[in-house]
Each structure stands twice: as C-alpha cells, then as structure tokens.
Design a protein around this motif. Structure first.
Motif, short mmCIF file in Angstrom:
data_model
loop_
_atom_site.label_atom_id
_atom_site.label_comp_id
_atom_site.label_asym_id
_atom_site.label_seq_id
_atom_site.Cartn_x
_atom_site.Cartn_y
_atom_site.Cartn_z
N PRO A 54 2.75 8.93 -7.95
CA PRO A 54 3.03 7.75 -7.04
C PRO A 54 3.40 8.99 -5.75
CG PRO A 54 4.19 6.99 -8.63
CD PRO A 54 3.91 8.45 -9.36
N LEU A 57 0.01 10.27 -4.57
CA LEU A 57 -0.62 9.32 -3.96
C LEU A 57 -0.24 9.07 -2.64
CD1 LEU A 57 -1.08 6.66 -6.88
CD2 LEU A 57 -2.77 8.08 -5.67
N ALA A 58 1.17 9.05 -2.33
CA ALA A 58 1.69 8.95 -1.17
C ALA A 58 1.28 10.05 -0.13
CB ALA A 58 3.23 8.75 -1.15
N PHE A 61 -2.31 9.53 1.12
CA PHE A 61 -2.41 8.50 1.91
C PHE A 61 -2.03 8.84 3.34
CE2 PHE A 61 -1.07 4.71 4.23
CZ PHE A 61 -2.01 3.66 3.91
N PHE A 65 -4.97 8.60 5.66
CA PHE A 65 -5.20 7.21 6.12
C PHE A 65 -5.82 7.16 7.34
CE2 PHE A 65 -3.70 3.64 8.40
CZ PHE A 65 -4.41 2.53 7.95
N GLN A 87 -8.52 -1.09 3.32
CA GLN A 87 -8.10 -1.61 1.89
C GLN A 87 -8.99 -1.48 0.69
OE1 GLN A 87 -7.37 -5.77 3.24
NE2 GLN A 87 -5.08 -5.58 3.06
N PHE A 90 -8.86 2.38 -0.16
CA PHE A 90 -7.93 2.87 -0.96
C PHE A 90 -7.85 2.10 -2.26
CE2 PHE A 90 -6.82 4.79 3.13
CZ PHE A 90 -6.48 6.08 2.65
N LEU A 91 -8.39 0.93 -2.50
CA LEU A 91 -8.33 0.37 -3.76
C LEU A 91 -9.24 1.00 -4.66
CD1 LEU A 91 -7.54 -2.12 -5.35
CD2 LEU A 91 -9.68 -3.30 -4.57
N HIS A 94 -7.80 4.46 -5.57
CA HIS A 94 -6.85 4.44 -6.74
C HIS A 94 -7.54 4.29 -7.89
CE1 HIS A 94 -3.49 2.96 -8.91
NE2 HIS A 94 -2.72 3.51 -8.10
N ARG B 33 -0.30 -0.70 8.00
CA ARG B 33 -0.43 0.74 7.29
C ARG B 33 0.66 0.73 6.19
NH1 ARG B 33 1.61 5.51 7.21
NH2 ARG B 33 0.22 7.52 7.59
N ARG B 35 2.19 -1.66 4.55
CA ARG B 35 1.65 -2.44 3.52
C ARG B 35 0.97 -1.92 2.53
NH1 ARG B 35 -2.08 -5.81 2.46
NH2 ARG B 35 -2.74 -6.05 4.39
N LEU B 36 -0.24 -1.44 3.19
CA LEU B 36 -1.32 -0.89 2.35
C LEU B 36 -0.82 0.42 1.54
CD1 LEU B 36 -4.02 -0.61 1.39
CD2 LEU B 36 -4.84 0.53 3.35
N ARG B 37 -0.04 1.16 2.27
CA ARG B 37 0.83 2.69 1.61
C ARG B 37 1.46 2.04 0.31
NH1 ARG B 37 5.21 5.96 1.46
NH2 ARG B 37 4.52 8.26 1.68
N GLU B 39 1.15 -0.52 -1.40
CA GLU B 39 0.13 -1.08 -2.54
C GLU B 39 -0.49 0.31 -3.34
OE1 GLU B 39 -0.85 -5.40 -0.48
OE2 GLU B 39 -2.46 -3.82 -0.65
N PHE B 40 -1.03 1.23 -2.37
CA PHE B 40 -1.86 2.26 -2.97
C PHE B 40 -0.86 3.06 -3.79
CE2 PHE B 40 -3.46 6.66 -2.22
CZ PHE B 40 -4.52 6.55 -3.03
N VAL B 41 0.49 3.30 -3.46
CA VAL B 41 1.51 4.21 -4.18
C VAL B 41 1.76 3.67 -5.52
CG1 VAL B 41 3.65 5.24 -4.31
CG2 VAL B 41 2.20 5.49 -2.10
N ALA B 42 1.96 2.13 -5.24
CA ALA B 42 2.24 1.71 -6.57
C ALA B 42 1.30 1.20 -7.34
CB ALA B 42 3.51 0.03 -6.13
N GLY B 43 0.14 1.03 -6.84
CA GLY B 43 -1.13 0.77 -7.62
C GLY B 43 -1.26 -0.67 -7.81
N PHE B 45 -2.31 -3.83 -5.67
CA PHE B 45 -2.92 -4.27 -4.57
C PHE B 45 -2.99 -5.85 -4.53
CE2 PHE B 45 -4.59 -0.10 -5.10
CZ PHE B 45 -4.85 0.38 -3.86
#
Lengths: 224, 274
Positions: A54, A57-58, A61, A65, A87, A90-91, A94, B33, B35-37, B39-43, B45
């Motif tokens: 995580p 990933l942060a 991002f 981003f 969106q 980044f989907l 991931h 930004r 919200r997407l962050r 979602e991305f970190v937590a995987g 979406f």
C-alpha cells in the motif's frame, strides 16, 4: 509488514527529455521550456509496487498521478473524460502491478497505458460523444489552473489563450494530437513516442511534423 | 540530431509548439484525486471506476456484437432463402388414380394441388396410368412416368450448394436441364446405381434387372458408387445390372429417342430465361 517509504529525488533518474530538443529557431526569444517528467521512484519502491504494498502504491500514485491526469486531460480535452481515463489507468496499473519493470522509470509505461486508454475511448466512439458534450463540462478551472497573484485581466487573457490552444488541439485528428501532446506537453522523445505508438522513429517524427504544421494553421485562425 | 523538426520549424510552428509547452499542468478535482488515491492504495475500486467509462447501450461493444451477430444471422438466413432454387411446379399432368405421397394416399385428379404434393424430398408413388411434368424455374424439367416410385429431387442452390439429390426406386424419371442448371449437379440414386447429372436430357429407368441411363444430349455419369462412375455420352445408354454383372454400354433405347426429344423441345421452350 510494510515500512514507511520516503521518496527523495534521485540523481539516477533524471528523465526530463530535454536532451531531445535541439537548438531553437532564430527569432524565438524566450522559447517555452519543455515540461519535466516526474523524478523516477527508487527501484526498491517499484519492487514493492509489484507486490502491491500500500505505501509503495501511494508513492507511485503521488508521483505519477499528475502526469497521468495531465496527459489524459490534454488528449481528451476535458475534466470529466480525463477523470475517467485516470481511473481506468490506475485500475489497470493495480491489476498489472506485477508486470512493472522495477529497473525502468514507470513514466513511459504509465504514459503508454494512458495514451492507449484514450485511443480505446476514441475508437469506441465514446470520445465523439464526449466531444459533443464537451461544452457542458468545459473547465470552469481555466482560472484555477493559473491561479496566482496576477491581476484578473492577465489571468483572464491567459485562460482564454489556454482555451484556444486546447480547442485547437481538440480540433486536430487524434492521430496528430497524440504526438504533439506526448512530445511538447509530456516531454517524450520521438523514439519513445514511436515505441508507444508502435511505429518507426522516422514515422513518429514525420507525424509530429505534420501535426505541428496543422496546429500552427489552426492557431493562425484563432490567435491571428 | 533528434530534433531536426525543431530546427526547421517555421515561426508559426514554433509559436504553436511553445503554446503547447506553455499549457499549464491540469489540476484535478482534489476530491476526485483523494478518492482515486484511496481506491488505488486499497485495491478496491468503486464500480464507478468502470461504470464511468461505460458507453450508452447503442455504443457498447456487446450491443455491437449482438447487432452484428443478428445482422449476420439475418444475412445468412436471407442468403439461404434467396439461394434456394425455384420450387417444383406441375406444368402438366395426365391420368387419374391414387398417388402415394410419403406413404399417404392422395387422390390424383385435375383438382389436386400438385405443387403442394411434389415438394423436394417427398417420396411419390405415381398411379399406374398417370404422369406429371414438373418444372423448377429455368433449371429443370422432369417427367415422372406412370407407376414410378421416386423421391422428388431437391433443388440445387442458385449461387452455392449447387447440388441436388433424388431417388428413383422403380419406374422412369426423364429429365432435361436448362440455363439455370448450368454449373449445378444432380445425383440420382437407384437400388443398384448412381447417376450424376451435370446438364443434359436423359432418362433414368429403374427395372427389376437393373438401372438404365439413356442420354439424348450431353453426358451423364453412371456407376454403382462414386469410384466406379462411367461416362454415358449422347445417343447411348449405360446399364448397371442388379445381379452385379459389369456395367454395359449400348445405343440408347429407340423408344426413348422420341420421348426424350419431345421433353427436350418442351424444355427449350419452358426453361427459357424470362
């Protein structure tokens, strides 16, 4: 167990694209500087991105981003489609994190995913619909983009100029818009663009040349 | 070296290039930004991440595929329908009695709807004193003689699947082909032989002793199976014996000459392209 990641600019990852640009033509008194890419993340962070850590990933991002969103924004020409693309990108990132090559700057990978996502939308016809409705979601951010301490008139003029340039970009065929945005907005070299588009280097340069000629003609109409 | 274009840009092109370079970085909506962050970190979406790119129904790939499949099925079905050769049409009939249609007795008279009876693939046993002449568009004219037991031939397609089949179990089937038959083939099965018709005027006579093929015009092929087919030329006949003797060739039967000649003349008139 993930430890905190501190990312600092690395001298080993300066991918700015500036070496790609030759001498400026005579008469250009203050040529616009090329946009710089984000400084690449350290390899160990990228390796942890592969494991979907995580914090890594942060970091990814936070570092990329802006690049992804900006590229999508300039290619798609609006906030809503740019958010959709971001969106989607980044989907995909991931899902495909394990395919990331930690030995390389992921900027090119992300840029390619973003460009391909835009091209998919154009191919599907959604891009045409987005353009048709573009005026409704035209950015109220024209001023916000340039927020500064400058006086309102300067800001307004700048925002208007930006709008005209963006409109001209949108009027270019997608095949010509991509090389200009990648080269002049994103700062990619022609060789990198060629790799992204799956064409030869010479073809990428030629396409860029046609694109900049077409854009100049469009701007002549609007900017005079 | 890399930027030859940049060195040769005109003043207007340079201005265009600099205008793009001067475009400010696009600022995203901070809420988006953030919200997407997350979602991305937590995987995880939100479905919206996928949904927002979803197209209206008429733009969705699935819709396109469905429509394309339906169109393809329609085109294929339409093509198959259009490809069908013209149905058999009774142009003359003589005599009366009971015709057996697929084992079912039907009164054979002037009032009978013969077109409805003589469909491709239908087994017909003609009355002993009645005959019928059938026409399929401009492709074929066929005479089913009294007492014959035949399966009405299927019709070669107009453009593809240009092969028809029929059967003669006993009696005689005379056949003459027209312009619409060109390029097609018709296979006729008898108890002991096969006949392959590729455009001709001929008679297939099925007797207790064997199968006789009389050819007035053109050529036809006769044999016991696909590997033993022999050519029967105009004016001759071939004979496949029921008892297994080798196939024989001779001049065509004299009584068939005027019968097939009449059929040929009728066919020339009836099968003219309109």
């Amino acid at each position: 167990m993930s430890q905190e990641i501190r990312v600092t600019p690395s001298a080993a990852a300066p991918v700015s694209g500036t070496e790609d640009r030759g001498p400026e033509p005579p008469g250009s008194e203050s040529p616009a500087p090329p946009r710089e890419r984000p400084i690449a993340l350290p390899r160990e962070v990228l390796e942890r991105v592969r494991e979907r850590d995580p914090q890594a990933l942060a970091a990814l991002f936070d570092r990329y981003f802006g690049m992804v969103y900006g590229l999508a924004y300039r290619l798609m020409g609006g906030r809503a489609p740019a958010e959709d693309i971001a969106q989607e990108v980044f989907l995909k990132v991931h899902r495909a994190a394990h395919q990331l090559d930690p030995s390389r700057d992921p900027a090119a990978w992300l840029s390619a995913i973003t460009t391909n996502a835009c091209r998919d939308v154009w191919r599907s016809g959604a891009g045409r619909m987005a353009r048709a409705s573009h005026s409704l979601d035209q950015d109220p951010e024209g001023f916000a983009l340039s927020a500064s301490s400058e006086d309102p008139e300067t800001l307004a003029l700048r925002a208007e100029r930006e709008r005209l340039v963006q409109d001209a970009l949108q009027r270019l065929p997608e095949a010509l818009r991509v090389p200009i945005v990648l080269h002049d907005y994103q700062g990619l070299q022609h060789q990198e663009i060629a790799e992204q588009l799956g064409i030869h280097h010479a073809a990428a340069r030629k396409r860029y040349s046609r694109a900049i000629t077409a854009l100049a003609a469009l701007l002549r109409e609007t900017l005079g | 070296m890399e930027e030859i274009e940049d060195q040769t840009l005109s003043a207007e092109e340079t201005r265009a290039r600099d205008a793009v370079r001067a475009l400010p970085a696009a600022e995203p909506d901070p809420e988006f930004r953030a919200r997407l962050r997350d979602e991305f970190v937590a995987g995880r979406f939100e479905p919206a991440a996928v949904r927002t790119l979803r197209l209206p129904w008429h733009r969705r790939p699935m819709t396109h595929w469905t429509l394309a499949t339906a169109a393809a099925v329609t085109i294929v079905a339409g093509g198959l329908a259009l490809n069908q050769g013209a149905a058999w049409h009774a142009i003359s009939a003589h005599g009366a009695g009971t015709v057996i249609v697929d084992g079912r007795p039907v009164e054979f008279s002037a009032d009978t709807d013969l077109d409805a009876l003589f469909r491709p693939g239908t087994r017909i046993v003609m009355p002993d004193d009645a005959d019928v002449t059938l026409r399929s568009g401009d492709a074929m004219l066929a005479v089913i003689t009294p007492g014959s037991d035949v399966t009405v031939p299927s019709l070669p397609g107009r453009w593809f699947a240009r092969t028809g089949i029929g059967e003669v179990r006993s009696g005689e089937l005379r056949l003459s082909t027209g312009a619409g038959f060109r390029g097609a083939t018709l296979g006729l099965q008898t108890p002991e032989a096969r006949v392959l018709v590729t455009g001709t005027t001929l008679a297939v006579i099925c007797e207790p002793t064997g199968t006789c093929l009389c050819v007035l015009e053109g050529v036809a092929h006769l044999g016991t199976d696909a590997r033993s087919m022999e050519t029967v030329t105009a004016g001759s006949r071939g004979y496949v014996f029921a008892d297994g003797r080798p196939m024989a060739h001779a001049e065509m039967r004299p009584n068939e000459v005027p019968l097939l000649g009449t059929l040929r003349d009728t066919a020339r008139e009836a099968l003219k392209r309109r």
